[in-house]
Design a protein around this motif. Structure first.
Motif, PDB file in Angstrom:
ATOM      1  N   ASP A 256       0.803  -1.218   0.000  1.00 21.12           N
ATOM      2  CA  ASP A 256       0.000   0.000   0.000  1.00 21.12           C
ATOM      3  C   ASP A 256       0.839   1.272   0.000  1.00 21.12           C
ATOM      4  O   ASP A 256       0.416   2.309  -0.527  1.00 21.12           O
ATOM      5  CB  ASP A 256      -0.944   0.017   1.212  1.00 21.12           C
ATOM      6  CG  ASP A 256      -1.974  -1.096   1.164  1.00 21.12           C
ATOM      7  OD1 ASP A 256      -2.115  -1.727   0.088  1.00 21.12           O
ATOM      8  OD2 ASP A 256      -2.631  -1.351   2.194  1.00 21.12           O
ATOM      9  N   ALA A 257       2.026   1.218   0.602  1.00 21.76           N
ATOM     10  CA  ALA A 257       2.867   2.419   0.694  1.00 21.76           C
ATOM     11  C   ALA A 257       3.537   2.766  -0.638  1.00 21.76           C
ATOM     12  O   ALA A 257       4.050   3.875  -0.796  1.00 21.76           O
ATOM     13  CB  ALA A 257       3.937   2.225   1.767  1.00 21.76           C
ATOM     14  N   ARG A 258       3.538   1.820  -1.572  1.00 22.44           N
ATOM     15  CA  ARG A 258       4.164   2.033  -2.881  1.00 22.44           C
ATOM     16  C   ARG A 258       5.598   2.534  -2.727  1.00 22.44           C
ATOM     17  O   ARG A 258       6.011   3.533  -3.318  1.00 22.44           O
ATOM     18  CB  ARG A 258       3.324   2.985  -3.743  1.00 22.44           C
ATOM     19  CG  ARG A 258       1.952   2.429  -4.090  1.00 22.44           C
ATOM     20  CD  ARG A 258       1.142   3.374  -4.980  1.00 22.44           C
ATOM     21  NE  ARG A 258       1.824   3.682  -6.226  1.00 22.44           N
ATOM     22  CZ  ARG A 258       1.840   2.892  -7.303  1.00 22.44           C
ATOM     23  NH1 ARG A 258       1.212   1.715  -7.268  1.00 22.44           N
ATOM     24  NH2 ARG A 258       2.486   3.254  -8.408  1.00 22.44           N
ATOM     25  N   ASP A 259       6.354   1.810  -1.946  1.00 23.99           N
ATOM     26  CA  ASP A 259       7.737   2.154  -1.611  1.00 23.99           C
ATOM     27  C   ASP A 259       8.566   0.888  -1.787  1.00 23.99           C
ATOM     28  O   ASP A 259       8.325  -0.118  -1.114  1.00 23.99           O
ATOM     29  CB  ASP A 259       7.789   2.650  -0.163  1.00 23.99           C
ATOM     30  CG  ASP A 259       9.195   2.983   0.314  1.00 23.99           C
ATOM     31  OD1 ASP A 259      10.175   2.688  -0.389  1.00 23.99           O
ATOM     32  OD2 ASP A 259       9.310   3.528   1.433  1.00 23.99           O
ATOM     33  N   MET A 260       9.547   0.918  -2.683  1.00 30.42           N
ATOM     34  CA  MET A 260      10.313  -0.290  -2.965  1.00 30.42           C
ATOM     35  C   MET A 260      11.057  -0.817  -1.746  1.00 30.42           C
ATOM     36  O   MET A 260      11.287  -2.021  -1.623  1.00 30.42           O
ATOM     37  CB  MET A 260      11.310  -0.030  -4.108  1.00 30.42           C
ATOM     38  CG  MET A 260      10.700  -0.016  -5.499  1.00 30.42           C
ATOM     39  SD  MET A 260       9.761  -1.542  -5.892  1.00 30.42           S
ATOM     40  CE  MET A 260      11.006  -2.795  -5.611  1.00 30.42           C
ATOM     41  N   ILE A 261      11.456   0.044  -0.847  1.00 35.66           N
ATOM     42  CA  ILE A 261      12.140  -0.423   0.365  1.00 35.66           C
ATOM     43  C   ILE A 261      11.208  -1.311   1.182  1.00 35.66           C
ATOM     44  O   ILE A 261      11.626  -2.314   1.778  1.00 35.66           O
ATOM     45  CB  ILE A 261      12.640   0.780   1.194  1.00 35.66           C
ATOM     46  CG1 ILE A 261      13.709   1.537   0.402  1.00 35.66           C
ATOM     47  CG2 ILE A 261      13.189   0.327   2.547  1.00 35.66           C
ATOM     48  CD1 ILE A 261      14.171   2.832   1.032  1.00 35.66           C
ATOM     49  N   ARG A 262       9.927  -0.988   1.161  1.00 34.58           N
ATOM     50  CA  ARG A 262       8.945  -1.820   1.870  1.00 34.58           C
ATOM     51  C   ARG A 262       8.587  -3.060   1.060  1.00 34.58           C
ATOM     52  O   ARG A 262       8.321  -4.119   1.637  1.00 34.58           O
ATOM     53  CB  ARG A 262       7.705  -0.995   2.180  1.00 34.58           C
ATOM     54  CG  ARG A 262       7.988   0.142   3.157  1.00 34.58           C
ATOM     55  CD  ARG A 262       6.736   0.882   3.556  1.00 34.58           C
ATOM     56  NE  ARG A 262       7.020   1.889   4.567  1.00 34.58           N
ATOM     57  CZ  ARG A 262       6.103   2.535   5.259  1.00 34.58           C
ATOM     58  NH1 ARG A 262       4.806   2.288   5.041  1.00 34.58           N
ATOM     59  NH2 ARG A 262       6.438   3.423   6.156  1.00 34.58           N
ATOM     60  N   VAL A 263       8.602  -2.951  -0.250  1.00 33.95           N
ATOM     61  CA  VAL A 263       8.291  -4.105  -1.099  1.00 33.95           C
ATOM     62  C   VAL A 263       9.266  -5.246  -0.823  1.00 33.95           C
ATOM     63  O   VAL A 263       8.889  -6.420  -0.845  1.00 33.95           O
ATOM     64  CB  VAL A 263       8.310  -3.714  -2.586  1.00 33.95           C
ATOM     65  CG1 VAL A 263       8.199  -4.948  -3.481  1.00 33.95           C
ATOM     66  CG2 VAL A 263       7.173  -2.745  -2.900  1.00 33.95           C
ATOM     67  N   VAL A 264      10.534  -4.912  -0.549  1.00 32.53           N
ATOM     68  CA  VAL A 264      11.525  -5.962  -0.286  1.00 32.53           C
ATOM     69  C   VAL A 264      11.640  -6.306   1.199  1.00 32.53           C
ATOM     70  O   VAL A 264      12.589  -6.969   1.612  1.00 32.53           O
ATOM     71  CB  VAL A 264      12.908  -5.602  -0.869  1.00 32.53           C
ATOM     72  CG1 VAL A 264      12.824  -5.461  -2.375  1.00 32.53           C
ATOM     73  CG2 VAL A 264      13.500  -4.359  -0.228  1.00 32.53           C
ATOM     74  N   GLY A 265      10.646  -5.887   1.992  1.00 35.79           N
ATOM     75  CA  GLY A 265      10.512  -6.454   3.332  1.00 35.79           C
ATOM     76  C   GLY A 265      10.908  -5.626   4.518  1.00 35.79           C
ATOM     77  O   GLY A 265      10.978  -6.149   5.631  1.00 35.79           O
ATOM     78  N   ALA A 266      11.142  -4.331   4.353  1.00 38.51           N
ATOM     79  CA  ALA A 266      11.619  -3.520   5.476  1.00 38.51           C
ATOM     80  C   ALA A 266      10.679  -3.566   6.676  1.00 38.51           C
ATOM     81  O   ALA A 266      11.128  -3.631   7.830  1.00 38.51           O
ATOM     82  CB  ALA A 266      11.825  -2.076   5.039  1.00 38.51           C
ATOM     83  N   LEU A 301      22.537  -2.666   3.189  1.00 44.02           N
ATOM     84  CA  LEU A 301      22.402  -1.277   3.632  1.00 44.02           C
ATOM     85  C   LEU A 301      20.999  -1.008   4.157  1.00 44.02           C
ATOM     86  O   LEU A 301      20.825  -0.391   5.226  1.00 44.02           O
ATOM     87  CB  LEU A 301      22.747  -0.341   2.476  1.00 44.02           C
ATOM     88  CG  LEU A 301      22.680   1.156   2.789  1.00 44.02           C
ATOM     89  CD1 LEU A 301      23.831   1.911   2.108  1.00 44.02           C
ATOM     90  CD2 LEU A 301      21.349   1.768   2.343  1.00 44.02           C
ATOM     91  N   LEU A 302      19.981  -1.468   3.447  1.00 45.14           N
ATOM     92  CA  LEU A 302      18.599  -1.264   3.899  1.00 45.14           C
ATOM     93  C   LEU A 302      18.341  -1.943   5.233  1.00 45.14           C
ATOM     94  O   LEU A 302      17.592  -1.432   6.079  1.00 45.14           O
ATOM     95  CB  LEU A 302      17.627  -1.808   2.851  1.00 45.14           C
ATOM     96  CG  LEU A 302      17.678  -1.173   1.459  1.00 45.14           C
ATOM     97  CD1 LEU A 302      16.755  -1.922   0.512  1.00 45.14           C
ATOM     98  CD2 LEU A 302      17.326   0.300   1.508  1.00 45.14           C
ATOM     99  N   THR A 303      18.975  -3.084   5.450  1.00 44.20           N
ATOM    100  CA  THR A 303      18.748  -3.845   6.680  1.00 44.20           C
ATOM    101  C   THR A 303      19.359  -3.163   7.888  1.00 44.20           C
ATOM    102  O   THR A 303      18.839  -3.286   9.003  1.00 44.20           O
ATOM    103  CB  THR A 303      19.298  -5.278   6.509  1.00 44.20           C
ATOM    104  OG1 THR A 303      18.638  -5.887   5.399  1.00 44.20           O
ATOM    105  CG2 THR A 303      19.051  -6.123   7.750  1.00 44.20           C
ATOM    106  N   TYR A 304      20.459  -2.443   7.709  1.00 38.67           N
ATOM    107  CA  TYR A 304      21.007  -1.675   8.835  1.00 38.67           C
ATOM    108  C   TYR A 304      19.918  -0.794   9.448  1.00 38.67           C
ATOM    109  O   TYR A 304      19.780  -0.706  10.671  1.00 38.67           O
ATOM    110  CB  TYR A 304      22.150  -0.757   8.370  1.00 38.67           C
ATOM    111  CG  TYR A 304      23.379  -1.426   7.822  1.00 38.67           C
ATOM    112  CD1 TYR A 304      23.714  -2.742   8.141  1.00 38.67           C
ATOM    113  CD2 TYR A 304      24.234  -0.722   6.976  1.00 38.67           C
ATOM    114  CE1 TYR A 304      24.862  -3.324   7.632  1.00 38.67           C
ATOM    115  CE2 TYR A 304      25.382  -1.307   6.462  1.00 38.67           C
ATOM    116  CZ  TYR A 304      25.688  -2.611   6.790  1.00 38.67           C
ATOM    117  OH  TYR A 304      26.827  -3.178   6.282  1.00 38.67           O
ATOM    118  N   GLU A 305      19.162  -0.144   8.589  1.00 39.03           N
ATOM    119  CA  GLU A 305      18.127   0.772   9.071  1.00 39.03           C
ATOM    120  C   GLU A 305      16.925   0.012   9.616  1.00 39.03           C
ATOM    121  O   GLU A 305      16.368   0.385  10.653  1.00 39.03           O
ATOM    122  CB  GLU A 305      17.729   1.716   7.937  1.00 39.03           C
ATOM    123  CG  GLU A 305      18.890   2.582   7.471  1.00 39.03           C
ATOM    124  CD  GLU A 305      18.547   3.519   6.318  1.00 39.03           C
ATOM    125  OE1 GLU A 305      17.365   3.570   5.918  1.00 39.03           O
ATOM    126  OE2 GLU A 305      19.478   4.189   5.803  1.00 39.03           O
TER     127      GLU A 305
END
Length: 395
Positions: A256-266, A301-305
């Protein structure tokens, strides 16, 4: 009532490129034999077994385990995409923690083919259909393999939001190679410079080079877990505790957020980390060593956050400050991670367990993180599943 569960034994064979490995059943059996010997138990002592793999026929777990023994115990086959190995460990730990059994086994293996990941079924809807369609809508690049498009797309989103440089991802890949140089079980042990990574063939101009993606790999790993009572009665080791563990799946915000960082599981990573930190009373600042799912340098890098090591947008500074390697705040992927150690899907989560168990025992040789007491594993599969595990050293 939940009982303490200890990792009593681990096993792992050297990871290999496709075409250079043994068969899946031989690999799985070899890892299991190592784990049993390391734990000091026989296969007859195991009361339940969980076998993880992604690409294989039904009951492949039995095929591998029957080489070790045929005792009539339950053997459960597990497939949770790239989080399969840690999902098998979760189920084995849960069986012991609940009191159903005293000793359980988790094994993961994968016999992979060269090239990008793809479905083996062409007559039904894809499990990742929704994520793939949204990715095309958000970032395009239909000519790229889906995993590259998704994870590189998430990295591209981070670059657009926070000004993250391509060189930062290259630094992560170079760091992985330096760590893997000390791991005799890693598939790639050559040390790469940041420049080597930057100058590798381009997959998506300005976003990813070939060396920023993990290779398809064949391999196996296993772990024996048991209750404190069972271990102490037999004089077995209780020095590595599974202090907390969580399995999470996608939330509405994934799409729903239409954010690729969330698409890959953040978001499922954030939820899983929150649950584990609440279970254990440990925070990110208390963790010494981390094995995380660096299928792409971008995802590290995304996982650090997502794990809370830094605030959103702060990962580039973490990398530049050296806080992801020896001498920094955390040592991430001392094994070399998926980028250099390799990524045989069903084995990856248990390979993380293998590495962190040796780190907490103090037996990681040249990879040893001095004084490690809290070790965190992060294993993720799109579709989705995320497993976060906190291992703790016990005196």
């Amino acid at each position: 009532m939940t009982r303490k569960v200890f990792v009593a034994g681990v096993g792992m064979i050297p990871f290999k490129k496709p075409g250079a490995s043994d068969t899946y059943d031989n690999m799985g059996a070899a890892a299991v034999r190592q784990a049993l010997a390391d734990a000091g138990v026989d296969y007859a002592d195991v009361q339940q077994a969980y076998a993880g793999y992604v690409y294989g026929d039904s009951t492949s777990g039995q095929k591998a385990l029957y080489q070790v023994g045929m005792t009539g115990i339950p053997v459960i086959n597990v497939n949770n995409n790239c989080a399969t190995g840690s999902s098998a460990l979760f189920l084995a730990r849960q069986a012991v923690a609940s009191g159903v059994v005293e000793c359980a086994l988790a094994v993961g293996f994968e016999f992979m083919q060269p090239g990008a990941l793809k479905s083996r079924w062409d007559d039904r809807a894809l499990a990742l259909e929704r994520a793939m369609a949204l990715t095309i809508d958000l970032v395009g690049q239909p000519e790229l393999p889906s995993a590259i498009r998704q994870f590189a797309g998430a990295g591209y989103t981070h670059m657009q939001k926070y000004g993250t440089k391509l060189e930062t991802f290259a630094k992560i890949r170079a760091k992985a190679s330096r760590h893997a140089a000390n791991n005799p079980l890693a598939v790639f042990r050559d040390v790469l410079s940041t420049e080597d990574v930057m100058n590798a063939p381009i997959l998506w101009d300005g976003v990813i080079t070939r060396l920023m993606a993990c290779p398809p790999t064949c391999g196996a790993a296993a772990a024996v877990v048991m209750s404190e009572e069972f271990a102490r009665k037999r004089g077995l080791r209780t020095d590595v505790l599974i202090a907390g563990q969580a399995v999470t799946t996608d939330l509405p915000s994934t799409y729903d957020a239409r954010d690729m960082i969330r698409v890959v599981g953040a978001d499922m990573v954030k939820l899983g980390a929150k649950q584990v930190f609440e279970q254990t009373g440990v925070g990110p600042q208390d963790v010494d060593v981390i094995e995380l799912h660096d299928c792409f340098a971008h995802n590290e890098l995304l996982t650090y956050e997502a794990l809370g090591l830094c605030e959103a947008g702060g990962a580039e500074k973490l990398v530049n400050d050296g806080d992801n390697t020896y001498g920094g705040k955390w040592v991430t992927n001392p094994s070399g991670g998926l980028l250099s150690k390799g990524h045989p899907l069903g084995a990856t989560g248990l390979a993380q367990c293998f590495e962190l168990t040796h780190q907490l025992r103090g037996t990681a040789d040249k990879r040893q993180v001095a004084g490690a007491r809290n070790a965190l594993a992060h294993n993720i599969g799109l579709g989705g599943a995320c497993v976060i595990t906190l291992f703790q050293k016990q005196d």
